[in-house]
Design a protein around this motif. Structure first.
Motif, short mmCIF file in Angstrom:
data_model
loop_
_atom_site.label_atom_id
_atom_site.label_comp_id
_atom_site.label_asym_id
_atom_site.label_seq_id
_atom_site.Cartn_x
_atom_site.Cartn_y
_atom_site.Cartn_z
N ARG A 90 0.83 -1.20 0.00
CA ARG A 90 0.00 0.00 0.00
C ARG A 90 0.87 1.26 0.00
NH1 ARG A 90 -5.22 1.22 1.66
NH2 ARG A 90 -5.45 3.36 2.37
N GLU A 91 1.89 1.20 0.85
CA GLU A 91 2.81 2.35 0.95
C GLU A 91 3.48 2.63 -0.41
OE1 GLU A 91 5.51 1.89 4.26
OE2 GLU A 91 7.03 3.01 3.13
N VAL A 145 1.01 4.37 -2.59
CA VAL A 145 0.84 5.79 -2.24
C VAL A 145 2.00 6.60 -2.81
CG1 VAL A 145 0.82 7.43 -0.32
CG2 VAL A 145 -0.51 5.33 -0.17
N LEU A 146 3.21 6.10 -2.60
CA LEU A 146 4.39 6.85 -3.04
C LEU A 146 4.37 7.05 -4.56
CD1 LEU A 146 7.03 5.22 -0.69
CD2 LEU A 146 6.44 7.63 -0.76
N ILE A 147 3.99 6.01 -5.29
CA ILE A 147 3.94 6.16 -6.75
C ILE A 147 2.79 7.10 -7.12
CG2 ILE A 147 3.60 4.93 -8.95
CD1 ILE A 147 4.99 2.50 -7.57
N SER A 148 1.67 7.00 -6.41
CA SER A 148 0.52 7.87 -6.71
C SER A 148 0.87 9.34 -6.54
CB SER A 148 -0.65 7.56 -5.78
OG SER A 148 -1.03 6.24 -5.94
N ILE A 149 1.60 9.66 -5.49
CA ILE A 149 1.87 11.08 -5.25
C ILE A 149 3.05 11.59 -6.09
CG2 ILE A 149 0.84 11.09 -2.94
CD1 ILE A 149 3.67 11.13 -1.79
N GLY A 150 3.69 10.71 -6.82
CA GLY A 150 4.67 11.22 -7.79
C GLY A 150 6.08 10.66 -7.67
N MET A 151 6.29 9.66 -6.84
CA MET A 151 7.65 9.11 -6.75
C MET A 151 7.83 8.08 -7.87
SD MET A 151 9.49 7.36 -3.50
CE MET A 151 11.23 7.58 -3.26
N GLN A 152 8.87 8.28 -8.65
CA GLN A 152 9.12 7.35 -9.75
C GLN A 152 9.47 5.96 -9.20
OE1 GLN A 152 8.62 7.53 -12.88
NE2 GLN A 152 8.41 9.73 -13.28
N ARG A 153 9.06 4.94 -9.95
CA ARG A 153 9.33 3.56 -9.51
C ARG A 153 10.83 3.33 -9.30
NH1 ARG A 153 4.50 0.62 -11.10
NH2 ARG A 153 3.23 2.16 -12.18
N LYS A 178 13.06 5.42 -8.34
CA LYS A 178 13.54 6.01 -7.08
C LYS A 178 13.13 5.14 -5.89
CE LYS A 178 14.26 10.72 -8.38
NZ LYS A 178 13.74 12.06 -8.49
N GLU A 225 -0.99 0.88 -9.25
CA GLU A 225 -1.26 1.79 -8.14
C GLU A 225 -2.61 1.49 -7.48
OE1 GLU A 225 -0.03 2.58 -11.11
OE2 GLU A 225 0.75 4.62 -11.18
N LEU A 281 -3.13 0.51 -3.65
CA LEU A 281 -3.83 1.38 -2.70
C LEU A 281 -4.96 0.64 -1.98
CD1 LEU A 281 -3.97 4.67 -4.79
CD2 LEU A 281 -2.80 4.36 -2.62
N ILE A 324 3.39 9.48 -13.96
CA ILE A 324 3.78 9.68 -12.55
C ILE A 324 4.32 11.11 -12.38
CG2 ILE A 324 5.36 8.94 -10.70
CD1 ILE A 324 5.23 6.10 -11.88
N ARG A 381 1.47 13.60 -12.65
CA ARG A 381 0.69 13.63 -11.39
C ARG A 381 1.40 14.47 -10.34
NH1 ARG A 381 -0.77 7.87 -11.65
NH2 ARG A 381 1.11 7.40 -10.47
N MET A 382 2.72 14.24 -10.25
CA MET A 382 3.50 14.93 -9.23
C MET A 382 3.40 16.45 -9.41
SD MET A 382 7.56 14.58 -8.58
CE MET A 382 8.03 15.21 -10.17
N LEU A 426 11.19 15.97 -4.70
CA LEU A 426 11.18 15.22 -5.96
C LEU A 426 11.21 16.17 -7.16
CD1 LEU A 426 8.51 12.41 -5.26
CD2 LEU A 426 10.98 12.16 -5.28
#
Lengths: 472, 227
Positions: A361-362, A365-373, A375, A466, A470, B80, B83-84, B112
């Motif tokens: 889930r975490e 969330v991280l990918i949803s809010i914009g963290m690239q896979r 990273k 995602e 989630l 992604i 979205r960011m 980021l």
């Protein structure tokens, strides 16, 4: 990158117990691997050193046919010019001549085939320290009876009774055989010296006399002062026979040499064999004995003697059987290491598996809010890297005192174990290797296992949906 | 100015033997600074619609256009990144990064996006003070109450000044006091930052505060009311 490192470091402490269990599995497996490898490498090294220093040396110059057909007829004459050319090579300090031949040695009713080695007493002593291997304590029946009459600890006396006919060239090995400490040894030295001293002499140049290896001397029942008859074949088929007074008994750690060697001054040996100035090998005294330099020096000599009858052989070529035996033994060790690595792999993979499913889930969330896979994968790699590093560093630290102790206090086998080692031609000593390359390689293997384990969560992250994550 | 346009959006699930039309031909658009609630009973398609707007799910048919970009055309990695930069998310169960402090959570997206440290610090301070957590900057999520965590979550969603914020049932796990606090904060920020807020909810208190209420039933918009 800073955030990734920070997140990774904090993440591994979210579940302290799991991190510590994983690091502990790495710690124990790597610790055992390091100790095991140190014991193997140390023991092999000790055996190689024994054989090199007591017999072959690191490089020998020979006639090209000698190694396959070891007769005097395949000897060579070392001219001053050849000697000069060899000594010109940077790594060569000196040349130690050997004349090696077979003979029958006889004393009263006992006869045995022996390896007769003609040596330069001074030069040879520098190579193999033969004078330090001269027996100076021997527990003959009479000596033990004499010691019984002295005021000696009954426990030590009991041990001495078990050492009947055993010889010692130094107090260190006597201490081990008696299983006593330094203080106890100090106390009994005067008693031992008074009652069991063995009066050996080292060879002198151009003096008629021989040194007999300990086990051979016991078989032939000769003592210092006795005369040994040697019968053999000299150069070009000439008969060789003579009597030689025994000047000393030498004790070699290598059982093969200990069972068959007789040493005499090289000029006497040449005279005995009617082979004046003939050598069967010239051992090179080297400045640097490392494998790489030895190989370079050998190549230099072979280039020097290209298109001649001379050839240089290094200790590896001359001890192929021993090296093969060690390699076979090493394979067994590698299988054990493999099992240890499997333990590490399962421990690490278990952690990775739990870590991935627990945090799905975490990740979502991280990918949803914009963290690239990619990273996120870096964060996870750092996490596993830290756990791996924790295990590796702690095991290295823990191994240092154990390996240092083993290095300074080699294990001397006794009884059946010692006999078994001797039957295989090995010195019954288990020595630890100091810190070396194996530390790097063992740690690298563990690091690779950790990195392979990381592939699983990385693959999961790359394929992560995602929405599904989630909902997890 | 249009920030979001939804054209003939469909989502059909084929997981079971029966096809389920979760979203069935929705056309909507949102202007800058709106404070809109999407309401409807459970299973009406609110969350599916929000997921497609946020680029988390792909529509079976139709288009989602954000600031002129058709997000359906973007690849896995680009979506992604998009979205960011354009969407802020507020989740029902907060979903803060547990190992980071409130300040670090808010800073995360800005980091980021490679904002400078000074800019990040200033924006974080501004937002956390705006949500009433100026004194809890260094607290980890586990040290905050649910309401406080959701406020941090709102600050995180707004941190990089997105085009709009999507909030899926943001008050579902909060008590009434925390709910009214959160709504006041969001409304203030909506005014102050002029950022569009789109909620999915069936919480009456949220619906009352919204300036636009879109009702969905069986995957279709049944009413779109501007107060």
């Amino acid at each position: 990158m800073k955030t990734a490192i920070k997140m990774a470091w904090r993440n591994i402490w979210r579940n302290k117990r799991r991190t510590l269990i994983t690091a502990a599995s790495i710690f124990f497996a790597l610790l055992f691997a390091l100790i095991m490898r140190s014991m193997q490498i140390g023991t092999y090294g000790h055996m190689y050193t024994c054989i090199i220093e007591s017999y072959t040396g690191y490089i020998q110059v020979q006639h090209k046919n000698f190694w396959d057909d070891r007769t005097l007829d395949n000897g060579f004459f070392m001219t001053p010019e050849i000697e000069k050319q060899i000594l010109k090579i940077d790594n060569v300090k000196g040349i130690i001549p050997h004349l090696e031949t077979g003979a029958l040695a006889s004393n009263k009713t006992q006869t045995k085939g022996v390896l007769l080695l003609g040596i330069d007493p001074v030069k040879e002593d520098k190579l193999s320290s033969i004078s330090k291997k001269l027996v100076f304590i021997r527990f003959t029946k009479q000596a033990i009876v004499r010691i019984e009459k002295e005021n000696i600890d009954p426990k030590i006396m009991k041990m001495i009774r078990n050492l009947e006919d055993e010889s010692y060239a130094n107090y260190a090995s006597l201490k081990i055989a008696l299983e006593i400490d330094d203080n106890e040894l100090e106390k009994i030295i005067p008693i031992i010296e008074k009652n069991a001293a063995y009066p050996c002499e080292y060879l002198k140049k151009n003096e008629k006399g021989i040194l007999v290896a300990d086990n051979l001397a016991q078989y032939l029942r000769v003592n210092v002062g006795d005369t040994l008859v040697l019968i053999g074949q000299g150069y070009h088929g000439v008969s060789a026979a003579d009597m030689f007074p025994v000047k000393g008994i030498v004790h070699f750690p290598n059982p093969l040499i200990n069972n068959m060697a007789v040493f005499m001054d090289i000029n006497e040996c040449q005279y005995f064999s009617s082979a004046e100035n003939l050598l069967t090998s010239a051992i090179l005294d080297l400045k640097d004995n490392s494998d790489k330099t030895v190989a370079q020096t050998k190549d230099q000599i072979n280039n020097l003697f290209a298109n001649t009858d001379y050839i240089a052989k290094d200790w590896k070529e001359m001890n192929k059987t021993l090296i093969q035996a060690m390699e076979a033994d090493s394979q067994g060790g590698i299988i054990m290491l493999g099992i240890l690595y499997l333990i590490i792999a399962f421990g690490v993979f278990g952690t990775v598996l739990m870590m991935t499913s627990e945090r799905k889930r975490e990740f979502g969330v991280l990918i949803s809010i914009g963290m690239q896979r990619s990273k996120l994968a870096i964060v996870l790699t750092f996490e596993m890297f830290f756990i791996g590093l924790l295990g590796i560093i702690s095991s290295i630290i823990a191994s240092i005192p154990i390996i240092l102790y083993g290095y300074n206090n080699p294990l001397h086998f006794k009884g059946d174990m010692a006999k078994m080692y001797e039957e295989y031609g090995f010195d019954p000593v288990m020595k630890f290797a100091g810190f070396g390359e194996y530390y790097f390689w063992q740690s690298l293997v563990v690091a690779i296992i950790v990195l392979i384990a990381v592939c699983y969560p990385v693959r999961k992250i790359i394929r992560l949906k995602e929405i599904q994550a989630l909902r997890a | 100015m249009k920030v979001l346009e939804i054209k003939n959006l469909h989502k059909i699930y084929n997981d079971s033997a029966v096809e389920v039309h979760a979203v069935n031909g929705i056309d909507l658009h949102f202007e800058e600074g709106e404070f809109a609630a999407i309401v409807g009973p459970s299973g009406s398609g609110k969350t599916t619609l929000l997921n497609m707007i946020g680029g988390l799910d792909k529509p079976t048919n139709g288009e989602v256009i954000i600031n002129g970009t058709k997000i359906g055309t973007l690849g896995k990695s680009k979506i992604i990144d998009f979205r960011m930069r354009n969407i802020g998310f507020v989740f029902q169960s907060y979903n803060l990064i547990p190992v980071l402090t409130a300040k670090e959570n808010v800073e995360f997206i800005m980091g980021l996006q490679k904002w400078t440290k000074e800019k990040r610090n200033a924006r974080t301070k501004e937002l956390l003070e705006a949500v009433g957590l100026g004194d809890r900057m260094n607290s980890r999520p586990s040290q905050l109450s649910g309401g406080q965590q959701q406020r941090v979550s709102v600050a995180r969603a707004l941190a990089s000044k997105p085009s709009f914020v999507l909030a899926d049932e943001p008050t579902a796990n909060l008590d009434s006091k925390s709910t009214s606090q959160l709504l006041e904060i969001m409304k203030d920020l909506n005014k102050k930052e002029n950022i569009t807020f789109i909620f999915s909810t069936h919480d009456k208190r949220v619906i009352d505060k919204a300036r636009r209420v879109i009702t969905i039933e069986d995957g279709k918009v049944t009413s779109d009311e501007i107060k």
